[in-house]
Design a protein around this motif. Structure first.
Motif, PDB file in Angstrom:
ATOM      1  N   GLY A 170       1.120  -1.122  -0.037  1.00 40.53           N
ATOM      2  CA  GLY A 170      -0.083  -0.059  -0.091  1.00 40.53           C
ATOM      3  C   GLY A 170       0.962   1.279  -0.064  1.00 40.53           C
ATOM      4  N   THR A 171       0.382   2.326  -0.307  1.00 37.89           N
ATOM      5  CA  THR A 171       1.018   3.671  -0.354  1.00 37.89           C
ATOM      6  C   THR A 171       0.139   4.703   0.248  1.00 37.89           C
ATOM      7  N   ILE A 172       0.896   5.561   0.913  1.00 33.88           N
ATOM      8  CA  ILE A 172       0.109   6.630   1.573  1.00 33.88           C
ATOM      9  C   ILE A 172       0.921   8.094   1.648  1.00 33.88           C
ATOM     10  N   GLU A 173       0.479   9.031   1.736  1.00 35.48           N
ATOM     11  CA  GLU A 173       0.966  10.412   2.012  1.00 35.48           C
ATOM     12  C   GLU A 173       1.061  10.747   3.515  1.00 35.48           C
ATOM     13  N   MET A 174       2.314  10.639   3.711  1.00 36.86           N
ATOM     14  CA  MET A 174       2.595  10.669   5.129  1.00 36.86           C
ATOM     15  C   MET A 174       2.453  12.358   5.874  1.00 36.86           C
ATOM     16  N   GLY A 175       2.636  13.242   4.928  1.00 36.16           N
ATOM     17  CA  GLY A 175       2.615  14.550   5.447  1.00 36.16           C
ATOM     18  C   GLY A 175       4.104  15.003   5.954  1.00 36.16           C
ATOM     19  N   THR A 352     -12.949   7.039   1.334  1.00 31.37           N
ATOM     20  CA  THR A 352     -11.655   7.781   0.955  1.00 31.37           C
ATOM     21  C   THR A 352     -10.593   6.881   1.549  1.00 31.37           C
ATOM     22  N   ASP A 353     -10.408   6.606   2.650  1.00 29.29           N
ATOM     23  CA  ASP A 353      -9.464   5.644   3.342  1.00 29.29           C
ATOM     24  C   ASP A 353      -9.100   4.354   2.520  1.00 29.29           C
ATOM     25  N   ILE A 354     -10.155   3.802   2.060  1.00 30.87           N
ATOM     26  CA  ILE A 354      -9.899   2.354   1.312  1.00 30.87           C
ATOM     27  C   ILE A 354      -9.322   2.930  -0.185  1.00 30.87           C
ATOM     28  N   GLU A 355      -9.877   3.587  -0.834  1.00 31.22           N
ATOM     29  CA  GLU A 355      -9.562   4.289  -2.092  1.00 31.22           C
ATOM     30  C   GLU A 355      -7.982   4.465  -1.890  1.00 31.22           C
ATOM     31  N   ARG A 356      -7.625   5.232  -1.042  1.00 27.98           N
ATOM     32  CA  ARG A 356      -6.274   5.601  -0.942  1.00 27.98           C
ATOM     33  C   ARG A 356      -5.248   4.480  -0.575  1.00 27.98           C
ATOM     34  N   LEU A 357      -5.693   3.532   0.325  1.00 28.46           N
ATOM     35  CA  LEU A 357      -4.827   2.472   0.777  1.00 28.46           C
ATOM     36  C   LEU A 357      -4.708   1.313  -0.344  1.00 28.46           C
ATOM     37  N   THR A 358      -5.675   1.323  -1.220  1.00 28.96           N
ATOM     38  CA  THR A 358      -5.768   0.417  -2.187  1.00 28.96           C
ATOM     39  C   THR A 358      -5.192   0.753  -3.874  1.00 28.96           C
TER      40      THR A 358
END
Length: 400
Positions: A170-175, A352-358
């Motif tokens: 998974g990818t996320i923006e950490m800030g 939104t959380d699910i879209e971002r993680l997947t």
């Protein structure tokens, strides 16, 4: 008298606070217009919020109320990250919460879809990570390449490799640019999960971060939480050495370094897709260049302003993880579950959380499913269809 909600899981409240970066219980209390002592008692498990309060909490966090009723699977294995400094605590808690959510989404989807088999060889053969010498790590890197049939040249896209060998990515923006990746073996399915930060990310940096977290999955699967906390420096050094040796094999990469100048390393970067700075470190580790010259190269690298961004960093686009995204598309398109059904029954986090993680496009859950039609035989695929080969994620037999 109001009665607390049965089955309330206090740890979920702390997890939600970390995911939404709400630092203190007082901050949450002010959002909910309740006493700070009430939030403290909720989180300690001394009392549970009643139905109305739980509904307000769910709205405040943007999750379903069932989120707070679903147990958390606690692992005795650590989540491997790069720092333990107190200055990183809020960021680390956020990153860990996102890893937990990634594992939860993955676990749900595995009820319906067969993911690639986990193919992480046992390179330690019963030995402890503490027994590893530098030459052992170099040999392990070569063994991994042989096992996965990568040859001795450039590795290719690390994300594709990770997913091919059964790792969930998974990818996320950490800030923040202070944290890179996170690796954890899920206590639910025994599958390694890797979460990569996208902040100020380039393809070469993504390669090294992905290889670094893969190294943790290979070498440190059985490391305890206490060992990790006590030996972070040594564990991280092993992971970096294996990542470097994996991306730049000792049997081939050094042969291409005719003159270890920045210009030559820039040319090698174009082929090996590894940063110039990482190449300098690799040459130093292999003792191909003397220590004084290593220092000179680092100074020249910094003087050219390459610390934040090197030449060619923007040359290659970042690829997105595909396993979870394709699993969701397959599940919905095949009629196994509708998007609304998944949100109402399976997932407790926000769309939104699910879209971002997947790695789904923003708004995917709001899009209507396509009509149940198909192309006639002999017609070519849509021009919009991707040309690259997909990761095959077949349905189990029980769904037909």
């Amino acid at each position: 008298m109001r009665v607390g909600t049965p089955g309330f899981v206090p740890a979920r409240l702390e997890e939600a606070r970390a995911a939404r970066r709400i630092k203190t219980q007082k901050d949450l209390a002010e959002r909910l217009n309740v006493a700070a002592s009430t939030v403290s008692r909720w989180q300690k498990g001394e009392i549970a919020p009643d139905a109305n309060a739980l509904a307000e909490i769910a709205v405040a966090f943007g999750v379903r109320r069932e989120f707070f009723l679903r147990p958390i699977c606690v692992s005795d294995r650590p989540m491997f990250h790069r720092a333990l400094s107190s200055t990183y605590v809020p960021d680390l808690k956020f990153q860990r919460s996102q890893m937990s959510w990634l594992q939860e989404v993955s676990s749900i989807l595995q009820h319906y879809v067969d993911f690639p088999h986990v193919d992480i060889p046992d390179v330690l053969a019963g030995a402890s990570w503490r027994q590893l010498r530098t030459e052992d790590i170099e040999q392990i890197a070569l063994e991994l390449r042989r096992h996965w049939k990568l040859g001795e040249g450039p590795c290719g896209d690390i994300i594709s490799l990770l997913e091919r060998v059964g790792v969930i990515v998974g990818t996320i923006e950490m800030g923040t640019a202070r944290l890179d990746g996170l690796c954890s073996w899920s206590p639910v399915d025994g599958r390694p999960h890797i979460l990569l930060a996208t902040d100020k990310m380039s393809f070469p940096r993504r390669q090294m971060d992905g290889a670094h977290e893969l190294a943790h999955a290979v070498l440190h699967q059985n490391v305890s939480e206490d060992e990790f906390n006590d030996s972070l420096k040594d564990i991280e050094a092993q992971a970096f050495r294996l990542a470097s040796a994996f991306l730049m094999p000792s049997t081939s990469y050094p042969l291409e370094v005719r003159r270890p100048s920045l210009a030559n390393l820039l040319n090698l970067k174009e082929r090996w897709r590894v940063s110039i700075k990482a190449q300098i470190r690799r040459l130093a580790d292999l003792q191909i260049i003397p220590r004084d010259y290593v220092t000179d190269l680092y100074k020249l690298h910094s003087a050219r302003g390459w610390t934040k961004e090197e030449p060619l960093d923007r040359e290659w686009p970042l690829t997105q993880p595909r396993t979870l995204r394709e699993a969701l598309n397959l599940l919905v398109n095949a009629g196994g579950r509708t998007k609304a059904d998944l949100l109402a029954v399976e997932f407790t986090m926000s769309p939104t959380d699910i879209e971002r993680l997947t790695a789904l496009p923003s708004g995917w859950f709001k899009e209507k499913a396509g009509e149940l039609v198909q192309l006639k035989n002999g017609h070519s695929r849509s021009r919009e269809a991707p040309s690259e080969a997909g990761v095959v994620i077949p349905f189990p037999q029980k769904l037909g």
